[in-house]
Design a protein around this motif. Structure first.
Motif, PDB file in Angstrom:
ATOM      1  N   HIS A   1       0.797  -1.442   0.787  1.00  0.00           N
ATOM      2  CA  HIS A   1      -0.464  -0.275  -0.323  1.00  0.00           C
ATOM      3  C   HIS A   1       0.514   1.317   0.471  1.00  0.00           C
ATOM      4  N   PRO A   2       0.957   1.648  -0.916  1.00  0.00           N
ATOM      5  CA  PRO A   2       1.468   3.536  -1.161  1.00  0.00           C
ATOM      6  C   PRO A   2       1.393   4.215   0.475  1.00  0.00           C
ATOM      7  N   CYS A   3       2.305   4.921   0.762  1.00  0.00           N
ATOM      8  CA  CYS A   3       2.559   6.156   1.750  1.00  0.00           C
ATOM      9  C   CYS A   3       3.588   6.830   1.868  1.00  0.00           C
TER      10      CYS A   3
ATOM     11  N   LYS B   1      -6.180  11.141   5.947  1.00  0.00           N
ATOM     12  CA  LYS B   1      -5.312  10.423   5.597  1.00  0.00           C
ATOM     13  C   LYS B   1      -5.116   9.538   7.380  1.00  0.00           C
ATOM     14  N   ASN B   2      -4.374   8.693   7.312  1.00  0.00           N
ATOM     15  CA  ASN B   2      -4.508   8.390   8.202  1.00  0.00           C
ATOM     16  C   ASN B   2      -3.153   8.121   9.244  1.00  0.00           C
ATOM     17  N   LEU B   3      -2.348   8.591  10.162  1.00  0.00           N
ATOM     18  CA  LEU B   3      -1.061   8.905  10.977  1.00  0.00           C
ATOM     19  C   LEU B   3      -0.743   7.509  11.277  1.00  0.00           C
ATOM     20  N   MET B   4       0.423   7.067  11.548  1.00  0.00           N
ATOM     21  CA  MET B   4       0.500   5.625  12.252  1.00  0.00           C
ATOM     22  C   MET B   4       2.429   5.976  12.810  1.00  0.00           C
TER      23      MET B   4
ATOM     24  N   LEU C   1       9.422   5.190  12.837  1.00  0.00           N
ATOM     25  CA  LEU C   1       9.036   6.459  12.093  1.00  0.00           C
ATOM     26  C   LEU C   1       7.530   6.372  12.160  1.00  0.00           C
ATOM     27  N   MET C   2       6.960   7.823  12.203  1.00  0.00           N
ATOM     28  CA  MET C   2       5.957   8.138  11.281  1.00  0.00           C
ATOM     29  C   MET C   2       5.254   7.858   9.894  1.00  0.00           C
ATOM     30  N   LEU C   3       3.929   7.283   9.277  1.00  0.00           N
ATOM     31  CA  LEU C   3       3.877   7.417   7.953  1.00  0.00           C
ATOM     32  C   LEU C   3       1.970   8.213   7.598  1.00  0.00           C
ATOM     33  N   SER C   4       2.376   8.376   6.278  1.00  0.00           N
ATOM     34  CA  SER C   4       0.958   8.440   6.104  1.00  0.00           C
ATOM     35  C   SER C   4       0.218   7.712   5.734  1.00  0.00           C
ATOM     36  N   ALA C   5      -0.938   7.490   5.722  1.00  0.00           N
ATOM     37  CA  ALA C   5      -1.794   6.094   4.391  1.00  0.00           C
ATOM     38  C   ALA C   5      -2.826   5.877   4.711  1.00  0.00           C
ATOM     39  N   SER C   6      -3.828   5.983   3.418  1.00  0.00           N
ATOM     40  CA  SER C   6      -5.220   5.676   2.905  1.00  0.00           C
ATOM     41  C   SER C   6      -5.700   4.831   4.242  1.00  0.00           C
ATOM     42  N   SER C   7      -5.052   4.175   4.363  1.00  0.00           N
ATOM     43  CA  SER C   7      -5.020   2.932   5.353  1.00  0.00           C
ATOM     44  C   SER C   7      -4.794   2.484   6.031  1.00  0.00           C
ATOM     45  N   ASN C   8      -4.827   1.804   7.147  1.00  0.00           N
ATOM     46  CA  ASN C   8      -4.436   1.557   8.099  1.00  0.00           C
ATOM     47  C   ASN C   8      -4.802   0.418   9.158  1.00  0.00           C
ATOM     48  N   PRO C   9      -3.785  -0.566   9.584  1.00  0.00           N
ATOM     49  CA  PRO C   9      -3.724  -1.852   9.952  1.00  0.00           C
ATOM     50  C   PRO C   9      -3.850  -1.572  11.902  1.00  0.00           C
ATOM     51  N   PRO C  10      -5.122  -2.125  12.790  1.00  0.00           N
ATOM     52  CA  PRO C  10      -4.888  -1.792  13.917  1.00  0.00           C
ATOM     53  C   PRO C  10      -3.876  -1.710  14.882  1.00  0.00           C
ATOM     54  N   ALA C  11      -3.636  -0.962  15.867  1.00  0.00           N
ATOM     55  CA  ALA C  11      -2.265  -0.886  16.228  1.00  0.00           C
ATOM     56  C   ALA C  11      -2.060  -1.780  17.293  1.00  0.00           C
TER      57      ALA C  11
END
Length: 238
Positions: free
Chosen positions: A127-129, A182-185, A139-149
């Protein structure tokens, strides 16, 4: 851009160079710097894996002549305004350090803007991020989807200034959502090949961060600038 390295034997020696009343950093060196010249001061603290860098502008240079010794220059430098938060961090950290043995800090996160991709640890669906900040520990990334913690995922990206591809395992420790949708992880590195893998990754990242600090851009790509190094230490000045 020229770099002057200051080696400290004790964290509190930072106050030997920093003048709180004026906000200036003062050091002696054999190197010759010009008035208004911008340079990078690289502080080597004991018990730290990273150097700390401050961009400064030279305000005054006073030659110090001593019979029988080479002339040394006493340099008075002003910390540039956009470096104030970093200076405040250093002052707070050093002030709260009771001894060199207990002086520690968590890994600094460096703001970047780097294209990347993520996949579940045992899948091959990428998935692109975008990586927003990067440190030795995660790191911290921004993505359109994210898995749970708690999910373990693979991150794939390239360190541009090294032209080196990095693929590392990480665990999602938190996530949030921006106003843009956008989701931040936040991820903590967990290299699949253990401690050796982490050491190799951190070695590459340290080199990237050095270039990131020196050249002052989000990619770490070198500019067409010559970099010269000089060193000052409390046990002897060069």
């Amino acid at each position: 851009m020229r770099v002057h390295r200051i080696v400290l034997e004790n964290p509190k020696e930072f106050f030997d160079y920093y003048e709180s009343g004026t906000g200036m950093i003062i050091f002696e060196t054999k190197a010759v710097f010009g008035k208004s010249e911008e340079l990078i001061l690289e502080f080597d603290f004991p018990n730290l894996s990273d150097m700390e860098h401050l961009r400064v502008s030279v305000r005054k240079v006073h030659p110090q002549k001593t019979p029988g010794r080479d002339t040394r220059n006493r340099v008075v430098a002003w910390v540039l305004p956009h470096q104030r938060r970093k200076l405040d961090f250093l002052l707070n950290t050093v002030a709260n350090s009771p001894s060199p043995v207990t002086f520690r800090r968590t890994y600094t996160r460096h703001p970047v803007a780097m294209k990347a991709a993520w996949s579940l640890a045992h899948a091959d669906l990428w998935h692109p991020c975008e990586i927003r900040n990067l440190g030795l520990g995660g790191l911290m990334l921004s993505a359109s989807s994210n898995p749970p913690a708690g999910t373990r995922i693979m991150i794939n990206f390239t360190l541009p200034s090294l032209d080196k591809n990095i693929r590392v395992l990480g665990q999602v420790v938190w996530f949030d959502r921006e106003a843009t949708g956008k989701n931040l992880m936040g991820l903590q590195f967990q290299p699949a090949d253990g401690e050796d893998g982490l050491n190799n990754l951190q070695r590459d990242l340290r080199l990237f961060f050095r270039r990131h600090e020196i050249f002052g851009n989000a990619t770490g790509c070198p500019n067409n600038e010559d970099v010269e190094y000089y060193t000052t230490s409390t046990s002897g000045m060069n």
